[in-house]
Write a protein that holds these residues in place. Sequence first.
Motif, PDB file in Angstrom:
ATOM      1  N   ASP A 100      76.112  46.673  27.646  1.00 52.93           N
ATOM      2  CA  ASP A 100      75.128  47.715  28.102  1.00 52.93           C
ATOM      3  C   ASP A 100      75.605  47.875  29.829  1.00 52.93           C
ATOM      4  O   ASP A 100      76.294  47.426  30.150  1.00 52.93           O
ATOM      5  N   LEU A 101      74.916  48.876  30.220  1.00 56.06           N
ATOM      6  CA  LEU A 101      75.129  49.412  31.633  1.00 56.06           C
ATOM      7  C   LEU A 101      75.111  48.399  32.662  1.00 56.06           C
ATOM      8  O   LEU A 101      76.269  48.040  33.254  1.00 56.06           O
ATOM      9  N   PHE A 102      74.156  47.340  32.683  1.00 61.03           N
ATOM     10  CA  PHE A 102      74.306  46.392  33.576  1.00 61.03           C
ATOM     11  C   PHE A 102      75.005  45.176  33.624  1.00 61.03           C
ATOM     12  O   PHE A 102      75.818  44.738  34.529  1.00 61.03           O
ATOM     13  N   SER A 103      75.515  44.997  32.060  1.00 60.64           N
ATOM     14  CA  SER A 103      76.591  43.778  31.782  1.00 60.64           C
ATOM     15  C   SER A 103      77.726  44.591  32.229  1.00 60.64           C
ATOM     16  O   SER A 103      78.667  43.687  32.786  1.00 60.64           O
ATOM     17  N   ARG A 104      78.059  45.708  31.978  1.00 63.39           N
ATOM     18  CA  ARG A 104      79.327  46.473  32.293  1.00 63.39           C
ATOM     19  C   ARG A 104      79.584  46.178  33.770  1.00 63.39           C
ATOM     20  O   ARG A 104      80.645  45.932  34.211  1.00 63.39           O
ATOM     21  N   GLU A 105      78.631  46.698  34.667  1.00 64.57           N
ATOM     22  CA  GLU A 105      78.817  46.693  36.071  1.00 64.57           C
ATOM     23  C   GLU A 105      79.068  45.182  36.525  1.00 64.57           C
ATOM     24  O   GLU A 105      79.921  44.995  37.559  1.00 64.57           O
TER      25      GLU A 105
END
Length: 260
Positions: free
Chosen positions: A174-179
């Motif tokens: 997800d977006l936060f895990s990716r960042e």
Amino acid sequence: METIIDMQGVSWQREDRLLLNEVSWRVLPRQHWALLGLNGSGKTTLLNMINGYLWPTKGSIKVLGRTLGETDVRHLRQSIGWVSSSLQDKLYGTDSGERIVLSGKYATIGLYDRPSEEDISYAYACMEALQCTKLWSREYRTCSQGEKQKLLIARALMANPQLLILDEPCNGLDLFSRESLLSAITALASRTDTPTLIYVTHHTEEILPLFSHILLLRRGQVVQAGERESVMNADILSAFFENRVAVENHDNRIYLRPHS
């Protein structure tokens, strides 16, 4: 060492399918590259070539100064870290983060050797570089996919590779895990002992500023390869994707949208 990777006119054909076609690519020391290509572009075939699992139908390959076909690829692979999410399911879920990372020194699934204090200290340093020391005692099966990816990268670092290939590490995050993972990769790249990085993706926004060079691969052919600024522009990316795209630059990361 002259080159990290030197591929000259490399083609690979399986039956009547040409999966790589006259690929030439040179990666020099102190360069970090992103390899951008859509599904079916030949990225996995190219990585298998670099690791000596496939031999070119035509052309020549040197990796870390050694010519494939004239060197023992088993020894060569000890200097290459290849981090792929396909490894996640092969590791033991009940192993701690510490054991997962330490097993990288021996390239084994599970830890069967008794690590030295030096090994343990280095494993902790590798996890620190990936911002995941909190996973030291955590069971691997309880980690999120993003946390598992950090452990896999730390595991690859245990062997002190000269080349580290990150094969679509953000796939499925997800977006936060990716960042969070991209932040850890940025921190890793800032270290003086970081190996040459090859980051494989099909999303331009994952290509961090630390990647100074870009290779665009489409249907087994190199569309463009060179310095970031000369590759990541609307004209070249539109030609590459075969669709008109608008390029938006945010914090030196490239985001695409269909051109209206």
